[in-house]
Design a protein around this motif. Structure first.
Motif: not given
Length: 288
Positions: A82-108
């Motif tokens: 499925v297509s996931a926009s940067a905005d949707a990924l950012a909301r997932i990162a916030v909801a899952l309380q990802l650290s800075r490194a984990e968030r960067a890994y998610l977007f990679e």
């Protein structure tokens, strides 16, 4: 019967014949699921509720926190393409309380650019990084996303005649400080052709490295303006850029015919500072 979709969710697509566990989408789904299962309801302000069959939050709860449909979120975790926009990924990162490194890994994993990354128009460098450059005894400088030098030390100014010193081709004495862009220096000044040994090979490589480095912000206004301007001003850049060559920014030998020091050879090393991956610290170590 087709499954419902959220009005703000991108439409999913299927890929028959390709195992889900062999796709980047599967890796993304595994990563998100693992972090969902680590997060307790109380950590996000939800009541613990009845006994849970699985650890961590439920998919429906994460979907609610993200403002997306449970079906769409489930497809993401299942590794569907499925297509996931940067905005949707950012909301997932916030909801899952990802650290800075984990968030960067998610977007990679998702091959998207994090909208929280430093502004591409930023022209500043952390003061600690500037101080570090000044402490290095070899030529050293810091580049921004468009490869404009933000900081450099005295050895770098001495080495890069026409770029990091106070002189530029055709610039009268007392003129305003020149633009310190590495690509502009390389492709639009005669001093670069005189300074850089085997200019054609190095310039071609530089264009290929910039194409690879700028892929995630290729359509940002400053990057696009630089590429368009160089394509108009330099036949060589236009030719190299049109070739579609891509290369990593590698280290290795860099040779110069310096007007005062003669032929000098350095080994180039490039670093990305923590928390500012939009910048590069380049150090040149003189070969004995």
């Amino acid at each position: 019967m087709s499954k419902p979709s959220h009005p703000n969710d991108p439409s999913p697509s299927t890929s028959s014949g390709t195992p889900l566990d062999a796709t980047p989408a599967r890796a993304l789904g595994d990563f998100i699921r693992a972090h969902r299962e680590r997060l307790s309801p109380m950590a996000v302000g939800l009541p613990p509720g009845p006994r849970r069959r699985t650890p961590g939050l439920r998919r429906e709860e994460v979907a609610q926190l993200c403002g997306v449909s449970p079906t769409w979120y489930t497809w993401i975790e299942q590794g569907r393409p499925v297509s996931a926009s940067a905005d949707a990924l950012a909301r997932i990162a916030v909801a899952l309380q990802l650290s800075r490194a984990e968030r960067a890994y998610l977007f990679e994993l998702a091959e998207e650019r994090d909208p929280a990354e430093p502004d591409q128009a930023a022209t500043d460098a952390p003061s600690a990084l500037i101080e570090t450059v000044q402490l290095i005894q070899s030529p050293a400088y810091v580049l921004d996303r468009q490869w404009t030098a933000l900081a450099w030390n005295a050895p770098a100014a001495d080495l890069f005649v026409g770029w990091l010193d106070n002189a530029r081709d055709g610039q009268p004495s007392g003129a305003a400080a020149p633009e310190r862009n590495l690509l502009r220096f390389t492709f639009t000044t005669s001093s670069a052709r005189a300074l850089i040994v085997d200019w054609e090979t190095r310039a071609r490589r530089l264009a290929a490295e910039f194409r690879a480095d700028s892929i995630r912000h290729l359509n940002d206004a400053p990057t696009r303006a630089l590429i368009d301007a160089l394509s108009a001003e330099s036949d060589a850049f236009a030719r190299f850029w049109a070739s579609q060559d891509v290369g990593e920014r590698e280290g290795g030998a860099r040779e110069f015919d310096h007007p005062r020091h003669g032929r000098v050879v350095y080994d180039q090393i490039t670093f990305k500072p923590a928390h500012r991956e939009d910048l590069k610290l380049v150090v040149l170590v003189r070969r004995s």
